[in-house]
Design an enzyme around this catalytic site. Structure first.
Site, mmCIF file in Angstrom:
data_model
loop_
_atom_site.group_PDB
_atom_site.id
_atom_site.type_symbol
_atom_site.label_atom_id
_atom_site.label_comp_id
_atom_site.label_asym_id
_atom_site.label_seq_id
_atom_site.Cartn_x
_atom_site.Cartn_y
_atom_site.Cartn_z
ATOM 1 N N LYS A 133 28.384 11.576 98.945
ATOM 2 C CA LYS A 133 27.907 10.248 98.618
ATOM 3 C C LYS A 133 28.084 9.989 97.123
ATOM 4 C CE LYS A 133 24.102 11.908 96.562
ATOM 5 N NZ LYS A 133 23.939 11.804 95.099
ATOM 6 N N TYR A 216 19.002 7.564 96.814
ATOM 7 C CA TYR A 216 17.931 8.187 97.594
ATOM 8 C C TYR A 216 16.753 7.228 97.757
ATOM 9 C CZ TYR A 216 20.414 12.599 96.982
ATOM 10 O OH TYR A 216 21.368 13.591 97.008
#
Length: 284
Positions: A133, A216
């Site tokens: 990511k 996140y």
């Protein structure tokens, strides 16, 4: 006496013991499950110290190939982990990996700007893709990656581990059960100190804290509310006098509004002490 003990044990466990002359000749022997062969592309700190090291302790996965433009480094790592010399590739000859039958998945651990290119090349070579990511640098690249996977009938997965960790799965379960009601306010922060030189501090390589650690906070807000945001606002700061942040933000905040009325307040940074927490304030 030994046979009697075995017989009594078998009876208690409900296991039928057959004498040697009555054992079935066509008894199927359990087969060892095939290990998935990985080619790791990019040999930076994350790949070498965490991913490749961890692959040595897995039962269903194994390291079979390396891809790097640093030949001596690749040879050294290959020697340490038993990778064959003909399974070392560079970025130019990478496409020949199509002939490596033992490579099932290509794990892309490259700068963000290279994710799309190597995903498309991996699919064209007939390999599945596990990509670090963030997925890519923009929506258009992400759509290309998805379309290519469909075209070649190969799987594409982004290496976002939290969705598979027990605490995260439990948190999602609790929120979906409704026992706490709806999320009203969500707040989260993920920050760390990032020192130069580091690709995360390069604008040309699509660096910056949002795509690296802010993601996140963003994903936690999405999976705990179970919704996609409809409104977004954000602020970013380039700390004065800090040479690290001439190209990317030192820290940012962003706010999200969801269809249910839930609001999220998130922060991330590369110029702060380490902090990684989240909190969901619900109706109950």
């Amino acid at each position: 006496e030994r046979r009697k003990t075995m017989s009594e044990t078998a009876d208690k466990k409900g296991v039928a013991l057959a004498p040697p002359h009555r054992e079935p000749e066509d008894l199927e022997v359990p087969k060892k499950e095939k290990q998935v062969g990985y080619a790791v592309v990019g040999l930076g700190v994350l790949a070498v110290e965490e991913i490749i090291a961890a692959l040595q302790f897995t039962e269903r996965s194994k390291l079979v190939a390396l891809v790097s433009d640093h030949p001596e480094k690749a040879k050294s790592i290959a020697g340490k982990y038993g990778v064959k010399s003909d399974r070392i590739y560079n970025y130019k000859n990478f496409d020949s990996i199509k002939d490596a039958d033992d490579v099932d998945v290509v794990y892309i651990v490259l700068p963000n700007t290279m994710h799309c290119e190597f995903t498309l090349r991996s699919f064209a070579a007939g390999k599945h893709v596990l990509c670090e990511k963030p997925m890519a640098t923009n929506v258009e690249e992400c759509q290309k990656m998805i379309a290519s996977g469909i075209q070649h009938n190969k799987k594409l997965m982004i290496a976002y581990r939290l969705r598979y960790e027990p605490f995260t799965k439990k948190a999602i379960e609790i929120m979906r059960s409704g026992q706490l009601g709806k999320v009203r306010i969500f707040d989260a922060i993920h920050s760390q100190t990032t020192e130069a030189p580091n690709i995360r501090l390069s604008k040309a390589l699509d660096g910056g804290p949002v795509g690296d650690v802010g993601i996140y906070c963003l994903n936690a807000a999405r999976y705990l509310t179970g919704e996609e945001p409809t409104e977004v606002s954000a602020f970013g700061v380039y700390p004065e006098g800090d040479e690290r942040f001439k190209e990317v933000h030192g820290h940012t905040t962003f706010q999200l509004r969801f269809p249910s009325g839930a609001l999220a307040m998130c922060a991330d940074g590369f110029d702060s002490a380490r902090s990684d927490r989240l909190r969901a304030t619900c109706e109950k």
